[in-house]
Design a protein around this motif. Sequence first.
Motif, mmCIF file in Angstrom:
data_model
loop_
_atom_site.group_PDB
_atom_site.id
_atom_site.type_symbol
_atom_site.label_atom_id
_atom_site.label_comp_id
_atom_site.label_asym_id
_atom_site.label_seq_id
_atom_site.Cartn_x
_atom_site.Cartn_y
_atom_site.Cartn_z
ATOM 1 N N ILE A 1 0.798 -1.176 0.235
ATOM 2 C CA ILE A 1 -0.065 0.077 -0.050
ATOM 3 C C ILE A 1 0.728 1.480 -0.017
ATOM 4 N N ILE A 2 1.959 1.308 0.773
ATOM 5 C CA ILE A 2 2.864 2.342 0.969
ATOM 6 C C ILE A 2 3.563 2.790 -0.366
ATOM 7 N N SER A 3 3.901 1.630 -0.989
ATOM 8 C CA SER A 3 4.582 1.456 -2.186
ATOM 9 C C SER A 3 3.776 2.146 -3.490
ATOM 10 N N GLN A 4 2.569 1.726 -3.482
ATOM 11 C CA GLN A 4 1.787 2.428 -4.443
ATOM 12 C C GLN A 4 1.451 3.852 -4.208
ATOM 13 N N PHE A 5 1.320 4.193 -2.855
ATOM 14 C CA PHE A 5 1.189 5.556 -2.479
ATOM 15 C C PHE A 5 2.546 6.298 -2.736
ATOM 16 N N ARG A 6 3.610 5.714 -2.650
ATOM 17 C CA ARG A 6 5.079 6.554 -3.040
ATOM 18 C C ARG A 6 5.026 6.617 -4.737
ATOM 19 N N LEU A 7 4.567 5.799 -5.461
ATOM 20 C CA LEU A 7 4.415 5.938 -6.977
ATOM 21 C C LEU A 7 3.572 6.996 -7.164
ATOM 22 N N ALA A 8 2.452 6.923 -6.686
ATOM 23 C CA ALA A 8 1.473 8.354 -6.763
ATOM 24 C C ALA A 8 2.182 9.643 -6.447
ATOM 25 N N GLN A 9 2.760 9.384 -5.393
ATOM 26 C CA GLN A 9 3.666 10.895 -4.860
ATOM 27 C C GLN A 9 4.675 11.390 -6.081
ATOM 28 N N PHE A 10 5.256 10.453 -6.579
ATOM 29 C CA PHE A 10 6.344 10.661 -7.653
ATOM 30 C C PHE A 10 5.457 11.329 -8.768
ATOM 31 N N LYS A 11 4.303 10.849 -9.124
ATOM 32 C CA LYS A 11 3.631 11.327 -10.267
ATOM 33 C C LYS A 11 3.201 12.782 -9.829
ATOM 34 N N ALA A 12 2.740 12.773 -8.684
ATOM 35 C CA ALA A 12 2.349 14.190 -8.176
ATOM 36 C C ALA A 12 3.375 15.417 -8.209
ATOM 37 N N ALA A 13 4.475 14.908 -7.759
ATOM 38 C CA ALA A 13 5.715 15.850 -7.862
ATOM 39 C C ALA A 13 5.728 16.413 -9.483
ATOM 40 N N ARG A 14 5.427 15.740 -10.347
ATOM 41 C CA ARG A 14 5.709 16.032 -11.747
ATOM 42 C C ARG A 14 4.296 16.705 -12.344
ATOM 43 N N LEU A 15 3.659 17.217 -11.566
ATOM 44 C CA LEU A 15 2.211 17.681 -12.031
ATOM 45 C C LEU A 15 2.539 18.903 -12.749
ATOM 46 N N ASP A 16 3.473 19.811 -12.405
ATOM 47 C CA ASP A 16 3.669 21.030 -13.294
ATOM 48 C C ASP A 16 4.163 20.612 -14.791
ATOM 49 N N ARG A 17 4.804 19.523 -14.729
ATOM 50 C CA ARG A 17 5.223 19.109 -16.126
ATOM 51 C C ARG A 17 4.044 18.475 -17.047
ATOM 52 N N MET A 18 2.927 18.067 -16.402
ATOM 53 C CA MET A 18 1.935 17.374 -17.272
ATOM 54 C C MET A 18 1.157 18.313 -18.263
ATOM 55 N N SER A 19 0.697 17.777 -19.342
ATOM 56 C CA SER A 19 -0.253 18.540 -19.968
ATOM 57 C C SER A 19 -1.723 18.814 -19.215
ATOM 58 N N GLU A 20 -2.563 19.680 -19.380
ATOM 59 C CA GLU A 20 -3.625 19.979 -18.612
ATOM 60 C C GLU A 20 -4.788 18.804 -18.627
ATOM 61 N N ARG A 21 -4.631 17.968 -19.857
ATOM 62 C CA ARG A 21 -5.480 16.717 -19.822
ATOM 63 C C ARG A 21 -4.775 15.753 -18.710
ATOM 64 N N LYS A 22 -3.462 15.520 -18.817
ATOM 65 C CA LYS A 22 -3.116 14.442 -18.132
ATOM 66 C C LYS A 22 -3.222 14.989 -16.556
ATOM 67 N N LYS A 23 -3.128 16.176 -16.150
ATOM 68 C CA LYS A 23 -3.182 16.747 -14.827
ATOM 69 C C LYS A 23 -4.479 16.467 -14.282
ATOM 70 N N ALA A 24 -5.705 16.638 -15.226
ATOM 71 C CA ALA A 24 -6.684 16.585 -14.779
ATOM 72 C C ALA A 24 -7.321 15.379 -14.574
ATOM 73 N N ALA A 25 -6.765 14.505 -15.394
ATOM 74 C CA ALA A 25 -6.852 12.721 -15.193
ATOM 75 C C ALA A 25 -6.230 12.320 -13.739
ATOM 76 N N PHE A 26 -5.229 12.770 -13.647
ATOM 77 C CA PHE A 26 -4.382 12.467 -12.431
ATOM 78 C C PHE A 26 -5.109 13.040 -11.172
ATOM 79 N N VAL A 27 -5.450 14.204 -11.189
ATOM 80 C CA VAL A 27 -5.934 14.665 -9.870
ATOM 81 C C VAL A 27 -7.622 14.391 -9.747
ATOM 82 N N ALA A 28 -8.152 13.599 -10.773
ATOM 83 C CA ALA A 28 -9.360 13.204 -10.729
ATOM 84 C C ALA A 28 -9.889 12.330 -9.558
#
Length: 676
Positions: free
Chosen positions: A302-329
Amino acid sequence: MKYLFLLLFSALSILPAWAGDEPAVQLTPKQIENRQNNLWQQASDFRKQGDDGQAALYFSHFAKTYPDHAKTAEALWYAATLYHRQAKEAADHDFSKARALYQRFIVAFPASDHIADAYLAMADTYFASAYFREANNYYTLFLKNYRPHPQTDLARWKRAQSRVRINKLQGAREDYALLSLSSDHFYVLRGQAGLGHIYFAKGEWHNSLGILLRILHQNPDFYVHDPSILENLGIASLRVGSNKEGRRFLLHYINIADQANISNAIYFELAESFMAEGQIELAKQFYQRIIAAGSEQNKLVIISQFRLAQFKAARLDRMSERKKAAFVAKKGDKIFQTILDDLYTNPVSQEARFALFDRYLERQEYEAAYAMGKAYLRYKTSDQEKNRVQDWLGKILFMQIEPLLADKNHEAIRTLYEEEFKTISTYPRASLLTIIGSAFAAEGLYDQASVIYYRAMALEMNEEEKSDLYLKRAQVYLANNDIHSSQRLLKYLRQIYQKKPSLCKVNWLSGHLREAQKRPDDALTFYKMAVEGGKVSPDRAIFGEDYLRLLLEMDPKKCGEQLAIFKKNQWLPPETIQTWYARLGDSLLLQQKDKAALTAYRAALTADLPESSRAAQTSHLHMGDLLAGQNKRNEALAHFKNASTGPAAEITSQAQIRLEQAKIKTAMNGVKGMLE
């Protein structure tokens, strides 16, 4: 059918000789002996051939079938040891068959030469299956009843390890201390290493490191016999901040240890260490390995899955608006919520709260963000994250209060202030308390507003906000008739805002103070300074109206002169200029200064001022009256006619009455002429 028969025949042919039903015939002693010998011989042959499974099966059947035979104890012992060895080599390490046979052996043959070894083997099966409490019990029985024994040191070492696992650290310490006195130097080192492991189990990282490093210095290859020394050295090094050394020990441990014995906890330690130093790609590899090897309900998964999600969140400013919206849905909240539901006592739960807080902000779900932020602040956190959360909670409250203030819903603001005072008091900026103070002031709760404004003065604000807050405080003092506080504060503000835009408003408030002090001449001076200095102030019209109001009371003639200046310089809107000319005319009319009043009314009706307004109607009506009094009938009628149309119904009515009266008078004058 032929093929089916062959399959059945083949299946039956590989079964042991006893698998079928015994013939219902009485065997002679000789026949029984032959069977016994034959079964024993088959088991022995399998054993010689290295077929442990078949040998164990045949020996076990021999012991079960002939419990009183002279070789039964030997058969039971062979079966148990063969199953034991087979379980060690198998992937599942299932020791249940061996354990059951050792148990039968211990009960049935307590006087056997193998009894001590049986207790030790029984303990080993429990140890290998991670049943450390049971292992401890059997090692204890062995050490109590069967000393001296060649395996005494080994049993003591394993009992100590079992005791560490079940948190009987004092007992483990005693075992390790005795091993340190062994005649076998190898077990002396194991005893010393054990003490290091105990310090490790107690979280005394430096003591553990000191002992374990000293052992490796004495015997660099010792880890071959005790791989856990590398595991504990690695984790202890990480705990004291020696991350590079810690990872070196753990990676070495992974390379030499039995892969089946490497727990996900080791991979997790490595992943967390790499993550802490920003080596994200390496950390991801270990988190992914943990996820692949574990179940979905496992804590580390569970914690490992959470860490991988955190890594994605850290790159939020590099995502397109579409990908960002999908990630924070919302559907992506699941892993974060799982942490809070299943691991709420784990320190990582605080990270999940912060992550969810950010996700709510991204989705502009401010109510949810506010609730999560408050939950986050109930637990220990870093100053940087704490400041961010407190800052946003204040902003969210500000966003809630602003429309309430615009709607004059002051009661709702007071309720919010009372209920959320703890959160409000932690907001570092002054803006929140300033807007709350404005709500209290608008309701006439000046004492409370003063206290709130005073608290706000200690918080962060820019120069513009500070100026605004000072002025609000002064206004509250004036509204509360606190002359002493007003005078002290305004005097200070006149000093600090010399040659600054805020001075205009300070002068305006000083004018109000002087009026309250019954010093109208000084008040006029301050109002004048406010008007003349307010070139860029949006409040210049307010300053001007107070100046004209007081000037009208004190010197109407001067008021007219200033109105002309205001009009020329466009310091007031046209409709306001017109209103003031009308008010000036009314004031002069009351003083029976008809000529001056007429001049004021004419000024209110120039072409550059509104044609249809209350002030225009008033001016037309009163001009009509004045002109009628001067026998300028036609001009008067024209003004009455103009006054009869406009927004003010009562003035329209008065103008129409005057027009009717004029018609009647004209008619009467005609009748009078005919009579004469």
